[in-house]
Structures are given as structure tokens and as C-alpha cells.
Design an enzyme around this catalytic site. Structure first.
Site, PDB file in Angstrom:
ATOM      1  CD  GLU A  57      58.599  40.697  55.976  1.00 51.50           C
ATOM      2  OE1 GLU A  57      58.634  39.545  56.446  1.00 51.50           O
ATOM      3  OE2 GLU A  57      58.603  41.713  56.688  1.00 51.50           O
ATOM      4  CG  ASN A 115      55.164  29.970  53.741  1.00 54.90           C
ATOM      5  OD1 ASN A 115      54.212  29.528  53.109  1.00 54.90           O
ATOM      6  ND2 ASN A 115      56.337  29.354  53.780  1.00 54.90           N
ATOM      7  CG  ASP A 174      58.754  19.235  52.317  1.00 53.71           C
ATOM      8  OD1 ASP A 174      58.599  18.030  52.039  1.00 53.71           O
ATOM      9  OD2 ASP A 174      59.864  19.758  52.549  1.00 53.71           O
TER      10      ASP A 174
HETATM   11  N1  LIG Z   1      61.319  22.255  51.569  1.00 55.88           N
HETATM   12  C1  LIG Z   1      61.153  22.879  52.734  1.00 55.88           C
HETATM   13  N2  LIG Z   1      61.552  24.147  52.856  1.00 55.88           N
HETATM   14  C2  LIG Z   1      61.349  24.765  54.041  1.00 55.88           C
HETATM   15  C3  LIG Z   1      60.772  24.108  55.143  1.00 55.88           C
HETATM   16  N3  LIG Z   1      60.718  24.982  56.176  1.00 55.88           N
HETATM   17  C4  LIG Z   1      61.221  26.135  55.721  1.00 55.88           C
HETATM   18  N4  LIG Z   1      61.609  26.015  54.433  1.00 55.88           N
HETATM   19  C5  LIG Z   1      62.235  27.018  53.576  1.00 55.88           C
HETATM   20  O1  LIG Z   1      62.543  28.137  54.355  1.00 55.88           O
HETATM   21  C6  LIG Z   1      61.765  29.250  53.945  1.00 55.88           C
HETATM   22  C7  LIG Z   1      61.402  30.083  55.178  1.00 55.88           C
HETATM   23  O2  LIG Z   1      60.175  29.909  55.589  1.00 55.88           O
HETATM   24  P1  LIG Z   1      59.039  30.933  55.243  1.00 55.88           P
HETATM   25  O3  LIG Z   1      57.978  30.518  56.157  1.00 55.88           O
HETATM   26  O4  LIG Z   1      58.689  31.013  53.826  1.00 55.88           O
HETATM   27  O5  LIG Z   1      59.700  32.275  55.580  1.00 55.88           O
HETATM   28  P2  LIG Z   1      59.122  33.305  56.506  1.00 55.88           P
HETATM   29  O6  LIG Z   1      57.911  33.940  55.900  1.00 55.88           O
HETATM   30  O7  LIG Z   1      60.262  34.172  56.890  1.00 55.88           O
HETATM   31  O8  LIG Z   1      58.564  32.401  57.647  1.00 55.88           O
HETATM   32  P3  LIG Z   1      59.237  31.704  58.893  1.00 55.88           P
HETATM   33  O9  LIG Z   1      59.106  30.203  58.781  1.00 55.88           O
HETATM   34  O10 LIG Z   1      58.339  32.253  59.935  1.00 55.88           O
HETATM   35  O11 LIG Z   1      60.645  32.190  58.883  1.00 55.88           O
HETATM   36  C8  LIG Z   1      60.603  28.695  53.140  1.00 55.88           C
HETATM   37  O12 LIG Z   1      60.126  29.560  52.177  1.00 55.88           O
HETATM   38  C9  LIG Z   1      61.244  27.469  52.512  1.00 55.88           C
HETATM   39  O13 LIG Z   1      61.960  27.849  51.363  1.00 55.88           O
HETATM   40  C10 LIG Z   1      60.385  22.743  54.976  1.00 55.88           C
HETATM   41  O14 LIG Z   1      59.867  22.103  55.863  1.00 55.88           O
HETATM   42  N5  LIG Z   1      60.603  22.189  53.757  1.00 55.88           N
END
Ligand SMILES: Nc1nc2c(ncn2[C@@H]2O[C@H](COP(=O)(O)OP(=O)(O)OP(=O)(O)O)[C@@H](O)[C@H]2O)c(=O)[nH]1
Ligand SMILES: *[C@@H]1O[C@H](CO)[C@@H](O)[C@H](O)[C@H]1NC(C)=O
Ligand SMILES: *[C@@H]1O[C@H](CO)[C@@H](O)[C@H](O)[C@H]1NC(C)=O
Length: 420
Positions: free
Chosen positions: A46, A49, A363
């Protein structure tokens, strides 16, 4: 002793014993004071976020335990699992063990749920000359095997055979082990776990796969209190605010986004204006494969951005993305030069101190303060920005928007309004 005092005393006593290194006790059967400690962890796959969402479920549980009349329940402290080997973050050989204070304001968390960092817990053990930690009870949460076939979704829990052999390494530390590991088939809100905690006396208790437990009540005032207590660490906020001021002509006074220092003093509002820029969270990488039907190509994104900038009569757009630099450049090129396109570029200091997690938060903060926000469909990263904007008091129309796949396939995201 209240928690804040306890933590201060802890900090002082730890300072006093440093240098003294004789270890004669082996285990942590008898932790300090009368506290019980609730440890938890989440499925390694996971992302950051989603983990924040699981924290909220645990925080609501810890909050309810604290307010319980039962002395066996109201002595729990929730131990924050350090951040290591996160999905999507650059892989490091060594687990990073990043404490929560690197990303969040711990004082602020503590105003909702009694929390303690794992390193503070270690310090407590060291003070008592323990050299390792043996958890009294570990419960590995699992779904009832027949739940989906039988369609029986009643709330229940039962100690059952483990569906998978449980792993015996906790938080990637060799010196944390367990004397007792059980598998707990579980369906229901995290607060239902209090029924189990009531029946037992163990002082240190660990929940593995805590994401199996659900929200108590999704979207109610308690949910939002837990969410509002998750203020970001001061320095990260400062870095984001400096960027807003220097590049985006954005500041809290003009944007009507000032919040009281203590989240408990926040009041319902809908008059936030936001800085004079459009913010777009463009999730790429694995979403290109996993969500191909939702993620538009870069030319299409550029079109949607231009259209919205014209409509809003804005010239600046801020892009948050996980895309490789080359994709950002392509998007930038596809946009008319009459627009100003911004992306946050971390300084060496920020990069080395906060790494990918901190940069992602910066961000998110910048997106939260924009006049108008467009996210990516189904991304938890975007969800967290939407929540932040609800807290800041934006009109919902400026928040709940996502990039469209194309003109014919354009869905509206769910609107989850804040409740006080
Ligand atoms: N700096 C930056 N990192 C991002 C961005 N979008 C995604 N990431 C990176 O990609 C990871 C994946 O997104 P998360 O939302 O945390 O992961 P998740 O819980 O699997 O969520 P999803 O977005 O639904 O995949 C984040 O933790 C960030 O490390 C962005 O716009 N800026
Ligand atoms: C366990 O090991 C870690 C890392 O080596 C160390 O920081 C921590 O203090 C140790 N915990 C205890 C209770 O000794
Ligand atoms: C729009 O996207 C959907 C889903 O990916 C696809 O099935 C459809 O053919 C696309 N329509 C156009 C006009 O491109």
C-alpha cells in the site's frame, strides 16, 4: 500523567541515560508506567496516501479507547509505524525508518489521538535497559474466507487458522519479535477491535494488515477531526508557502486560506479563494497501465489545461506529477507560451532531508491552495488534496474535478464534503 507531560519526562530521562550502555534485561514484557501500547502496520504494497487513510481508522480507534471509562482500554497509546520501503519511492537497500515527525506535526496528531513514535518507545525501553522488544500479542488481520461468496457482510471477528504463514519480522527491525501470533478474521470498523482488547491484558499489542479494518463512519465529524489533526510538518509547509509566494503570487491573506494555529479552532467556511493559478495532479507511471481507460494522453491533458485557464482567466498552471521529466517537458511544449507552467523543483537540502515523501507532500500542499484543482481519477494522492481543500474552505466546484480520458468519457468524481 497526561501524555504530553509523559513525553517530556521521557525526552529528559533519555537524555540523562545516554552514554550508559549496560544491558542486563532481555525483553520488554513490562513497559513503562501503566500504558498499553497499540502497534500497527499495513500491507507492504500500500502506498503513502492509502496509509494515511489507515492511520485515520486507527486514530479514531485510539481516540475512542482514550475516551473509554474502562481503565483497561483508556491506557492505550498508538505507536506510529515508521515509513520504510514505500511503494513508488526510490528503493534503498536499508529500510529508511522515517519517523512521522518528518512529514506530520506530532503535537497536532496528539490533540486527537494519543500517539507515540516507535523511536520514542525504543528510548523508553532503553532507559529501562531492555535490549529487545518482545510483543505480547500480534494479531494478523485477514478477511473471512467465505465473505464474498456468501455475501454475508455482518460485523464479526474470530481467531482462525492463518490463511498465510505470518511473517515474524516487524517494521524491518531484527530486535522486535513476538511471543504470540494469531490470525484474526475480521469484518467491521476498526473500533470493533475494542471488544477484543477488553478481553485481554497484554501490554504490547500489534495489529498486522490493519487496512483490513474499516472506517468507523466514513465522512462523519470524527473522521474529519482525525483528518484535520493530520497537519503537515512545519518546514514542509514553509517550503510550499515560499514557493507559492515566489512563483505563484499566492499567500494566505489574499487567498483567504488562513487557518487557526490549532485545528480544533477551525470553523466551517466556503469562502477560500486560492492563489491565482490552476493546479493539476497528473498521476502517470503505473496508472498508464492500471487505469488506461481513465488517464488521458499528454496532448489531451494540455488541451484540458488550456481550456480551463481561458475559462478562469488565469495564466499560471502548477503541475504535480510522478511522471518522468521528459513527459513533463512534452506537456509543457504542448501548452501555448502565453501560459506560465510551474513544477516544484526540490533544493538539495529538501531532497536529502525529506526525500520523495516530503517532495510529494510539498506538491500536495501547493495543489491545495490553487484557485482551481484538477486531479486524476481514482488516485488517493488526489483524494488527499481534495480533503485538504475541504479543510481550507474552498467551494466544492473548485475541488472535485478530474482529468477526462476524452470528450466522450468524462466522469465526475464523488464529492466528499467536510463535516464538523
Ligand atoms: N512528487 C510527486 N509524487 C507523486 C505525485 N503523484 C504520485 N506521486 C508519487 O507516487 C506515489 C503513489 O501515490 P500514492 O497516492 O501515495 O499511492 P497509492 O496510495 O497507491 O495511491 P494512488 O495514487 O491511488 O496509486 C506517491 O506516494 C508519490 O510518491 C506527484 O504529483 N508529485
Ligand atoms: C532496535 O534496533 C534499532 C536499530 O538497530 C535501534 O535503533 C533500537 O533502539 C533497538 N531497540 C531496542 C529496544 O533496543
Ligand atoms: C474514449 O475513451 C474510452 C475509454 O478508454 C474509449 O473506449 C473510447 O473509444 C474513447 N472515445 C474516443 C472518441 O476517443
Amino acid at each position: 500523567m497526561d501524555l504530553i507531560k509523559f513525553l517530556i519526562v521521557l525526552a529528559i530521562s533519555v537524555t540523562l541515560v545516554t552514554g550508559e550502555d549496560v544491558c542486563y534485561k532481555e525483553t520488554c514484557q513490562k513497559p513503562a508506567n501503566n500504558y498499553r501500547f497499540l502497534f500497527y502496520d499495513v500491507n507492504p504494497s500500500e502506498g503513502f496516501n492509502l496509509r494515511r487513510d489507515v492511520y485515520m481508522r486507527m486514530a479514531v480507534l485510539a481516540n475512542k479507547l482514550k475516551n473509554s471509562q474502562d481503565p483497561n482500554l483508556n491506557s492505550f497509546l498508538l505507536v506510529l509505524p515508521p515509513w520504510s520501503h514505500l511503494m513508488h519511492w526510490p528503493y534503498s537497500e536499508e529500510p529508511e525508518h522515517i519517523p512521522w515527525s518528518m512529514f506530520f506535526d506530532i503535537n497536532s496528531l496528539n490533540k486527537f489521538a494519543p500517539v507515540i513514535e516507535l523511536h520514542q518507545y525504543f528510548a523508553l525501553l532503553k532507559k529501562q535497559k531492555y535490549t529487545k522488544c518482545i510483543l505480547d500479542e500480534v494479531y494478523v488481520l485477514q478477511h473471512f474466507e467465505d465473505m464474498f461468496e456468501s455475501g454475508n457482510f455482518e460485523e464479526k471477528w474470530l481467531i482462525e487458522k492463518c490463511q498465510k504463514p505470518p511473517k515474524m519480522k516487524f517494521f524491518y527491525y531484527a530486535n522486535i519479535t513476538a511471543s504470540n501470533v494469531k490470525c484474526l478474521s475480521f469484518h467491521g470498523p476498526a473500533t470493533k477491535l475494542a471488544e477484543l482488547f477488553k478481553l485481554e491484558k497484554s501490554r504490547t499489542l500489534m495489529l498486522e494488515r490493519a487496512e483490513v479494518a474499516l472506517h468507523d463512519t466514513f465522512g462523519n465529524d470524527l473522521y474529519w477531526k482525525a483528518r484535520r489533526s493530520m497537519r503537515f510538518n512545519r518546514e514542509l509547509r514553509k517550503v510550499a508557502n515560499d514557493f507559492r509566494i515566489m512563483k505563484l503570487d499566492s499567500n494566505d491573506e489574499d487567498d483567504l486560506t488562513t487557518l487557526p494555529p490549532d485545528w480544533r479552532d477551525e470553523k466551517p467556511k466556503r469562502n477560500a479563494k486560492g492563489g491565482p493559478y490552476l493546479a493539476v495532479h497528473m498521476r502517470r507511471r503505473d496508472f498508464l497501465r492500471g487505469r488506461a481507460d481513465k488517464v488521458p494522453d499528454l496532448l489531451n491533458v494540455a488541451k484540458q489545461i488550456s481550456k480551463k485557464l481561458n475559462e478562469l482567466k488565469l495564466a499560471k498552471v502548477f503541475i504535480a506529477t510522478d511522471a518522468p521529466r521528459i513527459e513533463f517537458e512534452e506537456l509543457n511544449k504542448a501548452l501555448s507560451p502565453k501560459y506560465e507552467v510551474y513544477k516544484y523543483q526540490a533544493s538539495k537540502h529538501v531532497e536529502s532531508k525529506y526525500s520523495a515523501g516530503g517532495i510529494a507532500i510539498i506538491d500536495q500542499i501547493i495543489c491545495s491552495y490553487a484557485r482551481y484543482f484538477i486531479g486524476t481519477s481514482d488516485s488517493t494522492f488526489s483524494f488527499r488534496i481534495q480533503e485538504e481543500r475541504e479543510i481550507l474552505g474552498f467551494p466544492t466546484k473548485s475541488t472535485f474535478n478530474v482529468l477526462c480520458k476524452n470528450n466522450t468519457n468524462c466522469e465526475k468524481p464523488s464529492v466528499w464534503k467536510i463535516v464538523y
